[in-house]
Design a protein around this motif. Structure first.
Motif, mmCIF file in Angstrom:
data_model
loop_
_atom_site.group_PDB
_atom_site.id
_atom_site.type_symbol
_atom_site.label_atom_id
_atom_site.label_comp_id
_atom_site.label_asym_id
_atom_site.label_seq_id
_atom_site.Cartn_x
_atom_site.Cartn_y
_atom_site.Cartn_z
ATOM 1 N N UNK A 56 -6.331 5.016 0.870
ATOM 2 C CA UNK A 56 -5.032 5.673 1.066
ATOM 3 C C UNK A 56 -4.054 4.582 1.494
ATOM 4 N N UNK A 57 -2.753 4.867 1.320
ATOM 5 C CA UNK A 57 -1.765 3.768 1.405
ATOM 6 C C UNK A 57 -0.645 4.065 2.374
ATOM 7 N N UNK A 58 -0.257 3.064 3.118
ATOM 8 C CA UNK A 58 0.904 3.149 4.005
ATOM 9 C C UNK A 58 1.690 1.852 3.925
ATOM 10 N N UNK A 59 2.694 1.717 4.788
ATOM 11 C CA UNK A 59 3.583 0.553 4.756
ATOM 12 C C UNK A 59 3.326 -0.390 5.928
ATOM 13 N N UNK A 99 10.132 -2.479 -8.070
ATOM 14 C CA UNK A 99 10.593 -1.554 -7.032
ATOM 15 C C UNK A 99 9.754 -1.717 -5.773
ATOM 16 N N UNK A 100 10.446 -1.713 -4.616
ATOM 17 C CA UNK A 100 9.756 -1.914 -3.345
ATOM 18 C C UNK A 100 8.855 -0.722 -3.013
ATOM 19 N N UNK A 101 7.746 -1.019 -2.342
ATOM 20 C CA UNK A 101 6.786 0.020 -1.959
ATOM 21 C C UNK A 101 7.437 1.103 -1.108
ATOM 22 N N UNK A 102 8.406 0.721 -0.266
ATOM 23 C CA UNK A 102 9.011 1.785 0.559
ATOM 24 C C UNK A 102 9.725 2.816 -0.310
#
Lengths: 369, 369
Positions: free
Chosen positions: A128-131, B112-115
């Motif tokens: 799973x992914x976050x920043x 494109x940025x991950x955020x």
């Protein structure tokens, strides 16, 4: 290179990952990577990742043609390389597997390109992914002594260029905005800066009313208020300040009043800053001064943003941001008034939050002359 | 602004989306956005999206402080805005819903940025995701007349600076690499370029052996081979060429031979280019010349990359790339030999594929004097 500092930053980041329940952090060429390793590079199309696990040693995977620089410039214990023509995604998959990171909760750079996050998702399909900011903002937001020294020096360089501009003001009337931007870039280098920290803004006359105008072919005329927003870098850390100057002649009717309102709003916001105040409350202080003067609709942006390795980072001085300011945080304070078709005015300084208030890093005169 | 050209590009993109079974394209501030709308801006932390559906009208969602510039600078029929302090993700969700794009297959900018991709995933949780390049590479890879004119002019400006450098060669001995990079930036502006298209490389002596060295404090000495790789932009389109020059004195032992090998490899690769050849085969031609001379291990990167609004884009001249070159494609041809601790040599020109071969856009002398 301060090897101990970078390895401590990596250790603190691993601690923080465990605290927030994340298993690993993945950086590409970003200011996070620079903060953690000292290596800075603009993002490019070649796969370059720092893998920092919550448990275990960090590793870098880099294109072979960066290898010499990376080994000279960082202390990350393991450096793997891949060559043009090889499949970098396979190398990523192997590295993630070696660090037990093909599942779990992984954080990626907030600015990581979609082409890379897509490849990471393919390499770790069960994750799973976050920043990254979830782990790093709290570490990066308070600046240490070396960071503050670099920010102070970068601010001094920018101030020196404003002083130069005032001394040579007459020479710049008749130049295009773009030519003045180029002159500013040269002066920043002369005073010891390295490059520009963002595209220089020279907004003359009505162009100053567009807050995100950069610079164009318009000739600067006597009587134009000129919005000058620029910065450079010293030891990787940027400056960012704005003065609005009338280089020759007298400003248009109404301009001096507008300038004075912006100056008061900026001073009130700086005066309001102290440990414990919410970022959003500082925005409100500046906004109230401008609203009371009748220009509320003409202040079309937030009051400021944090500044560190990124020119724009937390804390953002914007309505709704309930983050409390703390000593060591650095941010811009930059209210403005924009009157379309006429002129704009913005005044910006960087400040550092101190134990009992705020200290300005920019000191050059804030008037329009 | 050529309104018709941009709206035709949007129409062709929508056609292409339907062909490949995608429902919409989402751009943030990127060269794709510039290609489709004429608007260029560096990415920033504020949400700014172009939504281009396979069926229906495109729309822009932009921060309020860009509104004036966007309306002056683009012809996208609908422009929505959000203000600092408002929730941009709610505005994105509404716009996607209005275009029936909260599900289906959506493409995002490769950079494109991950955020932002994370926010888009939250706004369209039932969608599947791909990259904009799946639709846009085939449109952007062949340059039209206006694009070629801009690329030619940008190449001419860079060539003129190499000519200036040769004429003033003696003056630069004793300068730091960084100071020479700054001089180059100034000359590029003087000859009509706009900024630098990437961070200028001045790799003197042993620094030239690090292919991704930028510029540093090392003083340039007589006898140093100096790798000079730089470019500027004209009408948004970049130049990118490399010469390796010895500014004064005589080069180190062995250097002239290495230079000649690189020159032959570059010439052989340019000569090999014609419509129908695979990109990977061009890489092989250059590599074989260098391998036969015994320097195969010292040519540590691919032979070239496509150039358009992005300085690095398809077609990449790299082993394994089976894309066939076609008339109108533009790419760099830039073999190099890097001998760690001693020196490096790279020679790079941009070429455009013609009906029966390749035409060089850079014409300045390729020798080391």
């Amino acid at each position: 290179m301060d090897a101990k500092m970078y390895s401590e930053r990596c250790d603190r980041t691993a601690d923080r990952l465990r605290e927030i329940g994340a298993d690993g952090l993945l950086c590409f060429p970003s200011r996070n990577l620079q903060y953690l390793t000292g290596f800075h590079e603009e993002p490019g199309e070649r796969h370059l990742f720092l893998v920092l696990p919550a448990e275990g040693d960090p590793a870098l995977l880099v294109p072979a043609l960066y290898e010499t620089q990376i080994r000279e410039g960082t202390t990350v214990p393991e450096v793997r390389t891949w060559e043009d023509g090889e499949d970098p995604v396979a190398a990523v998959r192997t590295l993630l597997a070696d660090r037990n990171l093909r599942e779990g909760h992984l954080l990626v750079d907030d600015r990581m390109w979609a082409r890379f996050t897509q490849d990471l998702r393919a390499a770790a399909p069960a994750a799973t992914w976050g920043l990254a900011s979830e782990a790093l903002v709290d570490l990066r937001i308070r600046k240490d002594g070396a960071e503050l020294a670099a920010l102070r020096e970068a601010a001094r360089v920018a101030d020196a260029v404003i002083d130069d501009l005032r001394e040579t003001a007459d020479e710049h009337v008749g130049k295009s905005e773009r030519a003045l931007a180029s002159w500013i870039a040269g002066r920043l280098e002369t005073h010891g800066g390295s490059g520009v920290s963002f595209e220089t803004v020279v907004g003359s006359g009505p162009n100053g009313a567009k807050p995100h105008h950069r610079s164009g072919d318009r000739e600067i005329r006597a009587g134009d208020p000129v919005v000058l927003d620029f910065g450079t870098r010293v030891d990787g850390y940027p400056s960012d300040q704005t003065r609005t100057l009338v280089l020759a002649g007298e400003p248009p009717e109404g301009y001096p009043t507008v300038h004075e309102v912006v100056r008061e709003a900026q001073a009130a916001a700086v005066d309001a800053i102290e440990p414990g105040i919410e970022a959003g409350a500082v925005d409100r202080v500046a906004r109230e001064v401008i609203e009371e003067a009748g220009y509320g609709d003409a202040f079309v942006h937030r009051t400021g943003h944090g500044v560190g390795l990124d020119v724009h980072e937390e804390p953002y001085l914007v309505a709704g941001n309930d983050r409390s300011l703390e000593p060591g945080m650095v941010c811009s304070v930059e209210p403005g008034i924009y009157l379309p078709g006429r002129f704009g005015c913005r005044i910006e300084d960087l400040i550092v939050v101190t134990e009992d208030g705020a200290e300005r890093l920019n000191r050059t005169d804030r008037g329009w002359r």
